[in-house]
Design a protein around this motif. Structure first.
Motif, PDB file in Angstrom:
ATOM      1  N   GLU A 364       0.861  -1.296   0.071  1.00 42.89           N
ATOM      2  CA  GLU A 364       0.083  -0.027  -0.056  1.00 42.89           C
ATOM      3  C   GLU A 364       0.711   1.105  -0.018  1.00 42.89           C
ATOM      4  N   GLY A 365       2.145   1.090  -0.653  1.00 39.89           N
ATOM      5  CA  GLY A 365       2.899   2.343  -0.831  1.00 39.89           C
ATOM      6  C   GLY A 365       3.677   2.637   0.502  1.00 39.89           C
ATOM      7  N   THR A 366       3.821   1.954   1.454  1.00 35.07           N
ATOM      8  CA  THR A 366       4.432   2.045   2.547  1.00 35.07           C
ATOM      9  C   THR A 366       5.829   1.833   2.845  1.00 35.07           C
ATOM     10  N   SER A 367       6.043   1.229   1.635  1.00 34.05           N
ATOM     11  CA  SER A 367       7.830   0.703   1.507  1.00 34.05           C
ATOM     12  C   SER A 367       8.814   1.769   1.603  1.00 34.05           C
ATOM     13  N   SER A 368       8.371   2.948   1.730  1.00 34.30           N
ATOM     14  CA  SER A 368       9.564   3.917   1.822  1.00 34.30           C
ATOM     15  C   SER A 368       9.958   4.084   3.316  1.00 34.30           C
ATOM     16  N   GLU A 369       8.966   3.600   4.319  1.00 31.59           N
ATOM     17  CA  GLU A 369       9.261   3.595   5.611  1.00 31.59           C
ATOM     18  C   GLU A 369      10.193   2.739   6.135  1.00 31.59           C
ATOM     19  N   SER A 370      10.545   1.738   5.080  1.00 37.25           N
ATOM     20  CA  SER A 370      11.307   0.539   5.886  1.00 37.25           C
ATOM     21  C   SER A 370      12.687   0.448   5.335  1.00 37.25           C
ATOM     22  N   LEU A 371      13.214   1.707   5.090  1.00 39.38           N
ATOM     23  CA  LEU A 371      14.622   2.012   4.828  1.00 39.38           C
ATOM     24  C   LEU A 371      15.379   1.482   5.838  1.00 39.38           C
ATOM     25  N   PRO A 372      16.329   1.136   5.670  1.00 36.05           N
ATOM     26  CA  PRO A 372      17.517   0.677   6.929  1.00 36.05           C
ATOM     27  C   PRO A 372      18.075   2.027   7.417  1.00 36.05           C
ATOM     28  N   ILE A 373      18.963   1.918   8.368  1.00 37.71           N
ATOM     29  CA  ILE A 373      19.583   3.255   9.081  1.00 37.71           C
ATOM     30  C   ILE A 373      20.290   4.229   8.195  1.00 37.71           C
ATOM     31  N   THR A 374      21.010   3.481   7.037  1.00 37.15           N
ATOM     32  CA  THR A 374      21.528   4.350   5.945  1.00 37.15           C
ATOM     33  C   THR A 374      20.376   4.807   4.999  1.00 37.15           C
ATOM     34  N   VAL A 375      20.741   6.136   4.972  1.00 40.84           N
ATOM     35  CA  VAL A 375      19.765   7.007   4.426  1.00 40.84           C
ATOM     36  C   VAL A 375      20.026   7.051   2.968  1.00 40.84           C
ATOM     37  N   GLN A 376      19.356   6.473   2.080  1.00 37.97           N
ATOM     38  CA  GLN A 376      19.461   6.697   0.584  1.00 37.97           C
ATOM     39  C   GLN A 376      19.059   7.818  -0.077  1.00 37.97           C
ATOM     40  N   PRO A 377      19.808   8.486  -1.318  1.00 32.98           N
ATOM     41  CA  PRO A 377      19.054   9.386  -2.062  1.00 32.98           C
ATOM     42  C   PRO A 377      17.939   9.129  -2.405  1.00 32.98           C
ATOM     43  N   GLN A 378      16.908  10.117  -2.450  1.00 28.74           N
ATOM     44  CA  GLN A 378      15.685   9.826  -2.774  1.00 28.74           C
ATOM     45  C   GLN A 378      15.500  10.618  -4.235  1.00 28.74           C
ATOM     46  N   ALA A 379      14.468   9.954  -4.872  1.00 28.26           N
ATOM     47  CA  ALA A 379      14.265  10.717  -6.207  1.00 28.26           C
ATOM     48  C   ALA A 379      13.442  12.066  -5.848  1.00 28.26           C
ATOM     49  N   ASN A 380      13.766  12.947  -6.831  1.00 33.23           N
ATOM     50  CA  ASN A 380      13.112  14.453  -6.474  1.00 33.23           C
ATOM     51  C   ASN A 380      11.632  14.397  -6.959  1.00 33.23           C
ATOM     52  N   THR A 381      10.814  14.457  -6.029  1.00 33.04           N
ATOM     53  CA  THR A 381       9.417  14.301  -6.424  1.00 33.04           C
ATOM     54  C   THR A 381       8.686  15.570  -6.077  1.00 33.04           C
ATOM     55  N   GLY A 382       9.666  16.766  -5.995  1.00 34.64           N
ATOM     56  CA  GLY A 382       9.056  18.074  -5.555  1.00 34.64           C
ATOM     57  C   GLY A 382       9.097  18.555  -4.196  1.00 34.64           C
ATOM     58  N   HIS A 383       9.326  17.584  -3.225  1.00 35.32           N
ATOM     59  CA  HIS A 383       9.524  17.733  -2.063  1.00 35.32           C
ATOM     60  C   HIS A 383      10.607  16.913  -1.151  1.00 35.32           C
ATOM     61  N   ALA A 384      11.079  16.972  -0.430  1.00 37.13           N
ATOM     62  CA  ALA A 384      12.185  16.056   0.263  1.00 37.13           C
ATOM     63  C   ALA A 384      11.519  14.903   1.057  1.00 37.13           C
ATOM     64  N   MET A 385      11.965  13.790   0.339  1.00 30.69           N
ATOM     65  CA  MET A 385      11.584  12.424   1.249  1.00 30.69           C
ATOM     66  C   MET A 385      12.011  12.312   2.518  1.00 30.69           C
ATOM     67  N   LEU A 386      11.228  12.275   3.446  1.00 30.36           N
ATOM     68  CA  LEU A 386      11.447  11.771   4.782  1.00 30.36           C
ATOM     69  C   LEU A 386      11.295  10.293   5.224  1.00 30.36           C
ATOM     70  N   VAL A 387      12.202  10.014   6.258  1.00 27.68           N
ATOM     71  CA  VAL A 387      12.257   8.746   6.740  1.00 27.68           C
ATOM     72  C   VAL A 387      12.501   8.932   8.143  1.00 27.68           C
ATOM     73  N   PRO A 388      11.976   8.088   9.429  1.00 28.16           N
ATOM     74  CA  PRO A 388      12.082   8.129  10.522  1.00 28.16           C
ATOM     75  C   PRO A 388      13.615   7.988  10.847  1.00 28.16           C
ATOM     76  N   GLY A 389      14.047   8.803  11.460  1.00 25.78           N
ATOM     77  CA  GLY A 389      15.573   8.525  12.202  1.00 25.78           C
ATOM     78  C   GLY A 389      15.395   7.573  13.322  1.00 25.78           C
ATOM     79  N   LEU A 390      16.258   6.572  13.064  1.00 28.66           N
ATOM     80  CA  LEU A 390      16.165   5.425  13.889  1.00 28.66           C
ATOM     81  C   LEU A 390      16.408   5.673  15.562  1.00 28.66           C
ATOM     82  N   ILE A 391      17.724   6.520  15.683  1.00 34.91           N
ATOM     83  CA  ILE A 391      17.991   7.008  17.027  1.00 34.91           C
ATOM     84  C   ILE A 391      17.369   8.217  17.517  1.00 34.91           C
ATOM     85  N   SER A 392      17.349   9.224  16.474  1.00 36.72           N
ATOM     86  CA  SER A 392      16.933  10.689  16.712  1.00 36.72           C
ATOM     87  C   SER A 392      15.227  10.662  16.917  1.00 36.72           C
TER      88      SER A 392
END
Length: 644
Positions: A364-392
């Motif tokens: 259901e389009g939620t795979s972007s939130e399953s990224l590991p702790i390494t933050v990979q560059p995201q495609a430019n879709t008009g605004h910054a892609m955000l992921v939950p900081g695992l420690i912060s």
């Protein structure tokens, strides 16, 4: 119109606004809540004066100290969450006063000549300026009724805000409404960079001025210079406890450890949707944007009856306790090594874990939130892609912004009431950026590292060693001069008005973003001593000991490989740099100030007498010569050391 005596039952929250509250000043009881919609405490009436324990300071924040000196004022303030899975509650209050004789309906408890009240909004979104703009109109209309029992307009405000405001507003420029970096640079000039670095070092910084609207405006504008800070960096900035008796507080510390004082080792490796086993939310992840986008605010409210206890054999890693009086300030600066070890897993293991989790996720389009702790560059879709900081626990972009400055006991309190004074020396508070209008805060200098007197644009740093660390490098002075020149050159442009690009508000924020990105990229480079010296060798060394740097450095941010890893204004020393250093030293050193004062005194005597004669003038020239000689020798030494 509807009277206060028969309020309808309040519906459950269905948007970002939690409550609309009216606070008044009672001649015997002082500041108190007079109306709240929905009621602040379940089961209470709208006119109940009762307050939740976590929000006991609300009346003093909404109706600020010394408010009677002003016809109207605006306050931004932060309240602690009332339950563990909530974030900071953002308060905006509009204060007004009216003559009692002007009221159409004068209640029996109004005994003074003027009536002072504040209407405030308690929100889950940091939309300070937008809330202020809407609230000022309603407050004006509420006072124009001249009958404070007419509350229907306040309920309409609650419904309107919840239907029109949403988290998508955090992605646009409206989040910065009313915050002008342009005015900040015009007022503080090159000192803006010193303020920026002070907060990067997580020092105890106190802003001071009256009235409150100037205070909170300046403080929040400084924070807006940090990428993503206003939008996503303040969700953990008000985690404090109201003052209690010593015995009661000790009992709480022993029996009710905070949920976010622990980090689960199992949860660290299971990052899908930021949830642990059984769908339980990871402690510390206070701001998971993906979840909030799909979960109604009303459901978030229902979880506010207390955090779920963990049932199972999950191993827990203890981070420094917020409540232990024995924990020193240095404890807060250091993450538990075992937590950081989780972030240093082998790259292959992280990728395998991520791929396994991706297979288990619903499609259901939620795979972007399953990224590991390494933050990979995201495609430019008009605004910054955000992921939950695992420690912060913050929503982070691909560069690791916002930095985890306002977390784990480092507070952001745009306005502090006198009743909160104890927080400045609270052992569970490792630092703060706070604003005050009461002179008692300013007089107790030992409780802060720096006092920012906004009226005079004066940054008073008490520790000589800290002053040395924050002394701007030549490259820093060039950067600050670049900002000041672009802002002042466009000062009279009637078409700019703070909304244009070069020299405008967005442009200034972009410059600070580029500066911070360059600093982050520079620390990742090998053999970077020369590059880091442009930012200040002592400053970088001090910054590397902060909590926010260690959290940021525990993750990988490959996107920074594309950032130029040098100071934006690096370069060879020149004559113009000498002029910059001279100007900076004259404006900020004690000797420089003496020279300025002596020159003013001399000019005054010359004007008064028509010619420079007499002992006073001779003494002034002698004093000027002595001060200039002593200061110039010091300046020459510092210039030579910079050249070396």
């Amino acid at each position: 119109m509807e009277k206060r005596s028969a309020p309808p039952a309040a519906p459950p929250p269905r948007g970002p606004v939690l409550h609309i509250v009216v606070v008044g000043f009672h001649h015997k009881k002082g500041c108190q809540v007079e109306f709240s919609y929905p009621p602040l405490k379940p089961g209470e009436g709208h006119d109940s004066h009762s307050l939740p324990e976590e929000w006991k300071y609300l009346p003093f924040l909404a109706l600020p100290d010394g408010a009677h000196n002003y016809q109207e004022d605006t306050v931004f303030f932060h309240l602690p969450p009332r339950c563990e899975d909530r974030t900071t509650v953002y308060g905006v209050s509009c204060y007004r006063q009216i003559e009692a004789k002007a009221l159409k309906v004068r209640q029996a408890d109004i005994t003074r000549e003027t009536v002072q009240k504040s209407v405030c909004v308690l929100s889950q979104l940091p939309l300070y300026g937008l809330l202020q703009a809407k609230l000022q109109l309603i407050t004006h209309a509420y006072f124009e009724e001249k009958d404070f029992s007419q509350i229907s307009i306040l309920k309409e405000l609650y419904d309107h805000m919840n239907s029109s405001l949403g988290s998508t507003l955090l992605e646009g420029s409206q989040v910065y409404l009313g915050l002008s970096p342009r005015d900040l640079v015009l007022h503080f000039r090159h000192k803006v960079l010193i303020l920026f670095k002070l907060i990067l070092l997580e020092k105890k910084v106190l802003f001071y001025i009256s009235p409150v609207n100037r205070l909170v405006g300046a403080l929040m504008t400084v924070l807006s210079l940090f990428p993503g800070m206003i939008e996503h960096g303040l969700s953990d900035c008000s985690q404090y406890r109201p003052r209690k008796s010593v015995s009661e507080d000790a009992g709480l510390q022993e029996n009710t450890p905070r949920l976010d004082d622990y980090v689960s080792a199992a949860d660290t490796s299971n990052t899908n949707l930021g949830m642990g086993k059984g769908g339980r939310k990871v402690p510390g992840n206070h701001s998971l944007e993906g979840q909030k986008a799909n979960v109604p605010f009303s459901q978030l409210e229902k979880t506010c009856n207390g955090a779920q206890s963990s049932k199972g054999t999950v191993q827990r890693l203890k981070v420094p306790s917020r409540a232990s009086p024995a924990s020193s300030e240095s404890d807060w600066e250091t993450l538990d090594p075992s937590i950081l070890e989780e972030s240093n897993l082998k790259e292959g293991e992280r990728e395998n874990t991520a791929s396994e989790q991706a297979e288990k996720l619903p499609s259901e389009g939620t795979s972007s939130e399953s990224l590991p702790i390494t933050v990979q560059p995201q495609a430019n879709t008009g605004h910054a892609m955000l992921v939950p900081g695992l420690i912060s626990g913050l929503e982070e972009d691909q560069y690791g912004m916002p930095l985890a400055i306002f977390t784990k006991g480092y507070l952001c309190l745009p306005y502090m009431a006198l009743q909160q004074h104890h927080l400045l020396s609270d052992v569970t508070v490792r630092g703060f950026v706070a604003g005050a209008t009461n002179i008692l805060f300013r007089q107790q200098k030992h409780l802060s590292d720096a006092i920012v007197e906004i009226e005079d644009a004066h940054v008073q740093i008490h520790d000589p060693e800290l002053r040395k660390i924050l002394n701007p490098t030549t490259a820093d002075l060039r950067f600050a001069d670049y900002l000041v020149k672009h802002v002042t050159e466009n000062r009279d442009d009637v078409f700019l008005d703070g909304t244009g690009w070069e020299g405008g508000d967005e442009w200034i924020r972009a410059q600070f973003s580029a500066y911070l990105h360059a600093l982050l990229a520079a620390v990742l480079q090998p053999d970077n001593e020369k590059t880091l010296s442009d930012f200040g060798t002592a400053f970088v060394a001090a910054w590397k000991n902060t909590h926010n740097y260690r959290v940021w450095n525990s993750n990988k941010h490959p996107a920074l490989a594309e950032v130029n890893s040098s100071h934006p204004f690096q370069g060879q020393y020149s004559v113009s740099d000498v002029k910059l250093r001279l100007s900076h030293s004259v404006q900020n050193s004690e000797r420089g100030k003496k020279i300025g004062n002596v020159m003013v005194s001399t000019s005054r005597n010359v004007v008064q007498t028509g010619k420079a004669v007499g002992q006073s003038v001779g003494g002034a020239f002698t004093s000027a010569k002595s001060a200039m000689s002593s200061w110039f020798s010091t300046f020459t030494q510092s210039t030579q050391s910079l050249g070396d």
